[in-house]
Design a protein around this motif. Sequence first.
Motif, PDB file in Angstrom:
ATOM      1  N   TYR A 129       2.081  -7.249  -8.723  1.00  8.95           N
ATOM      2  CA  TYR A 129       1.280  -6.344  -9.554  1.00  8.95           C
ATOM      3  C   TYR A 129      -0.143  -6.886  -9.723  1.00  8.95           C
ATOM      4  O   TYR A 129      -1.131  -6.158  -9.546  1.00  8.95           O
ATOM      5  N   ASP A 130      -0.249  -8.167 -10.029  1.00  7.12           N
ATOM      6  CA  ASP A 130      -1.576  -8.761 -10.256  1.00  7.12           C
ATOM      7  C   ASP A 130      -2.325  -9.050  -8.960  1.00  7.12           C
ATOM      8  O   ASP A 130      -3.558  -9.044  -8.943  1.00  7.12           O
ATOM      9  N   VAL A 131      -1.601  -9.289  -7.871  1.00  7.71           N
ATOM     10  CA  VAL A 131      -2.267  -9.466  -6.568  1.00  7.71           C
ATOM     11  C   VAL A 131      -2.948  -8.155  -6.168  1.00  7.71           C
ATOM     12  O   VAL A 131      -4.084  -8.150  -5.676  1.00  7.71           O
ATOM     13  N   MET A 132      -2.269  -7.046  -6.390  1.00  7.07           N
ATOM     14  CA  MET A 132      -2.877  -5.736  -6.109  1.00  7.07           C
ATOM     15  C   MET A 132      -4.169  -5.558  -6.914  1.00  7.07           C
ATOM     16  O   MET A 132      -5.201  -5.157  -6.373  1.00  7.07           O
ATOM     17  N   LYS A 133      -4.101  -5.874  -8.199  1.00 12.83           N
ATOM     18  CA  LYS A 133      -5.278  -5.737  -9.074  1.00 12.83           C
ATOM     19  C   LYS A 133      -6.423  -6.644  -8.621  1.00 12.83           C
ATOM     20  O   LYS A 133      -7.579  -6.224  -8.578  1.00 12.83           O
ATOM     21  N   ALA A 134      -6.077  -7.882  -8.264  1.00 11.52           N
ATOM     22  CA  ALA A 134      -7.105  -8.845  -7.843  1.00 11.52           C
ATOM     23  C   ALA A 134      -7.772  -8.403  -6.541  1.00 11.52           C
ATOM     24  O   ALA A 134      -8.995  -8.534  -6.377  1.00 11.52           O
ATOM     25  N   MET A 149     -11.466  -5.721   4.282  1.00  9.62           N
ATOM     26  CA  MET A 149     -10.192  -6.372   4.588  1.00  9.62           C
ATOM     27  C   MET A 149      -9.033  -5.528   4.058  1.00  9.62           C
ATOM     28  O   MET A 149      -9.075  -5.050   2.928  1.00  9.62           O
ATOM     29  N   LYS A 150      -8.025  -5.372   4.886  1.00  9.14           N
ATOM     30  CA  LYS A 150      -6.849  -4.588   4.506  1.00  9.14           C
ATOM     31  C   LYS A 150      -5.693  -5.552   4.229  1.00  9.14           C
ATOM     32  O   LYS A 150      -5.303  -6.329   5.106  1.00  9.14           O
ATOM     33  N   ILE A 151      -5.175  -5.507   3.005  1.00 11.88           N
ATOM     34  CA  ILE A 151      -4.125  -6.447   2.594  1.00 11.88           C
ATOM     35  C   ILE A 151      -2.873  -5.689   2.178  1.00 11.88           C
ATOM     36  O   ILE A 151      -2.940  -4.735   1.391  1.00 11.88           O
ATOM     37  N   PHE A 152      -1.740  -6.142   2.704  1.00 13.08           N
ATOM     38  CA  PHE A 152      -0.454  -5.559   2.339  1.00 13.08           C
ATOM     39  C   PHE A 152       0.303  -6.535   1.440  1.00 13.08           C
ATOM     40  O   PHE A 152       0.425  -7.715   1.758  1.00 13.08           O
ATOM     41  N   VAL A 153       0.790  -6.024   0.319  1.00 13.74           N
ATOM     42  CA  VAL A 153       1.481  -6.851  -0.671  1.00 13.74           C
ATOM     43  C   VAL A 153       2.911  -6.345  -0.861  1.00 13.74           C
ATOM     44  O   VAL A 153       3.120  -5.151  -1.121  1.00 13.74           O
ATOM     45  N   THR A 154       3.883  -7.236  -0.750  1.00 18.38           N
ATOM     46  CA  THR A 154       5.269  -6.855  -1.047  1.00 18.38           C
ATOM     47  C   THR A 154       5.573  -7.188  -2.512  1.00 18.38           C
ATOM     48  O   THR A 154       4.906  -8.024  -3.118  1.00 18.38           O
ATOM     49  N   GLY A 155       6.571  -6.525  -3.043  1.00 14.24           N
ATOM     50  CA  GLY A 155       7.005  -6.829  -4.407  1.00 14.24           C
ATOM     51  C   GLY A 155       6.019  -6.432  -5.494  1.00 14.24           C
ATOM     52  O   GLY A 155       5.840  -7.144  -6.477  1.00 14.24           O
ATOM     53  N   ILE A 156       5.384  -5.279  -5.343  1.00 14.61           N
ATOM     54  CA  ILE A 156       4.332  -4.902  -6.306  1.00 14.61           C
ATOM     55  C   ILE A 156       4.880  -4.465  -7.664  1.00 14.61           C
ATOM     56  O   ILE A 156       4.112  -4.297  -8.605  1.00 14.61           O
ATOM     57  N   SER A 157       6.191  -4.290  -7.774  1.00 16.58           N
ATOM     58  CA  SER A 157       6.739  -3.953  -9.087  1.00 16.58           C
ATOM     59  C   SER A 157       7.038  -5.217  -9.894  1.00 16.58           C
ATOM     60  O   SER A 157       7.399  -5.154 -11.062  1.00 16.58           O
ATOM     61  N   GLY A 158       6.871  -6.384  -9.265  1.00 24.57           N
ATOM     62  CA  GLY A 158       7.095  -7.652  -9.956  1.00 24.57           C
ATOM     63  C   GLY A 158       5.826  -8.181 -10.593  1.00 24.57           C
ATOM     64  O   GLY A 158       4.738  -7.610 -10.438  1.00 24.57           O
ATOM     65  N   PHE A 183     -11.194  -4.818  -1.709  1.00 22.99           N
ATOM     66  CA  PHE A 183     -10.398  -4.742  -0.484  1.00 22.99           C
ATOM     67  C   PHE A 183      -9.523  -3.494  -0.463  1.00 22.99           C
ATOM     68  O   PHE A 183      -9.214  -2.919  -1.505  1.00 22.99           O
ATOM     69  N   GLU A 184      -9.109  -3.121   0.739  1.00 23.32           N
ATOM     70  CA  GLU A 184      -8.141  -2.039   0.896  1.00 23.32           C
ATOM     71  C   GLU A 184      -6.772  -2.634   0.618  1.00 23.32           C
ATOM     72  O   GLU A 184      -6.273  -3.448   1.392  1.00 23.32           O
ATOM     73  N   MET A 185      -6.170  -2.232  -0.479  1.00 21.29           N
ATOM     74  CA  MET A 185      -4.883  -2.810  -0.872  1.00 21.29           C
ATOM     75  C   MET A 185      -3.750  -1.807  -0.666  1.00 21.29           C
ATOM     76  O   MET A 185      -3.832  -0.660  -1.108  1.00 21.29           O
ATOM     77  N   PHE A 186      -2.713  -2.257  -0.008  1.00 22.51           N
ATOM     78  CA  PHE A 186      -1.508  -1.443   0.194  1.00 22.51           C
ATOM     79  C   PHE A 186      -0.319  -2.259  -0.293  1.00 22.51           C
ATOM     80  O   PHE A 186      -0.180  -3.423   0.081  1.00 22.51           O
ATOM     81  N   GLY A 187       0.490  -1.653  -1.123  1.00 23.62           N
ATOM     82  CA  GLY A 187       1.622  -2.382  -1.670  1.00 23.62           C
ATOM     83  C   GLY A 187       2.901  -1.593  -1.595  1.00 23.62           C
ATOM     84  O   GLY A 187       2.884  -0.360  -1.507  1.00 23.62           O
ATOM     85  N   ALA A 188       4.012  -2.319  -1.614  1.00 26.70           N
ATOM     86  CA  ALA A 188       5.317  -1.661  -1.606  1.00 26.70           C
ATOM     87  C   ALA A 188       6.278  -2.423  -2.505  1.00 26.70           C
ATOM     88  O   ALA A 188       6.290  -3.653  -2.523  1.00 26.70           O
TER      89      ALA A 188
END
Length: 282
Positions: free
Chosen positions: A14-19, A1-10, A25-30
């Motif tokens: 930050y923790d959604v990326m880690k989880a 699963m590929k998941i895009f997360v906004t607000g990764i500096s918050g 999962f393939e995690m992409f954040g901005a």
Amino acid sequence: MKIFVTGISGQLGYDVMKAGLANGFEMFGASSKELDITKETDVENYVTKLKPDAIIHCAAYTAVDLAEDETEQCYAVNVNGAKYLAQVAKKVNAKFAYISTDYVFDGQGKAAFSEVDSTNPIGYYGTTKLLGEQIVQETLENYFIVRISWVFGKNGNNFVKTMLKLSESRKELNVVGDQIGSPTYTVDLAKLLIEMVQTNKYGIYHASNEGFCSWAEFATEIFKQARKDVTVNAITTSEYPTKAKRPENSRMRKDKLASEFHLLPPWQDALNRYLKEINLNG
């Protein structure tokens, strides 16, 4: 699963990326540096190219007092940002999770607000977050809207860190005692959000750690667990005026969360794990 997360500096992003990474999962954040969500073309190009299976929208303008003055900036991030992301989620057929807030309610009374209770924000920040909710509902057939409260996490500023910093120089503090809500640990919330987007259990959810407390009670528990000798005096909201009105009652019912997923651990337990995470529990 590929998941895009906004607000990764918050805190939450930050923790959604880690989880997500912990789940394989393939995690992409901005962060706002990588993607300005207030620019429609940028959002469309970025997400269309990425083609994620799910978007978890954590980015938000959350400076509650400043929002009363910086209305254009707050609206651009919280309303337009949600709109552009929801539109492109529809285009690429990605699941969409929008993080909302207890501030969509007016905070009146003592009863906990349910997921279907009438919304009535009392400040500009809450107004924009509610408009974001409405745009997501208008744009998408299926969505996750997750209302949270009193957030604390490792990556960012929060009430726990503020109290611990003040404890270095103060032995007595006045803290508001008539605003009641539920603290939310981003580690627990992030795991839940990753779990949610793997399902089709769409809808509006309330998600915070279990139990209610006032800010004064929260501060008292922080000092107790961190073994700090600080006396907390509970004061009224009127004794601590702020530019934006705060809801006095931020209690939220979590019936849908309990029926579809699971409740998060008690906030005292969450605080204990958080203090261990930041190595500050005595």
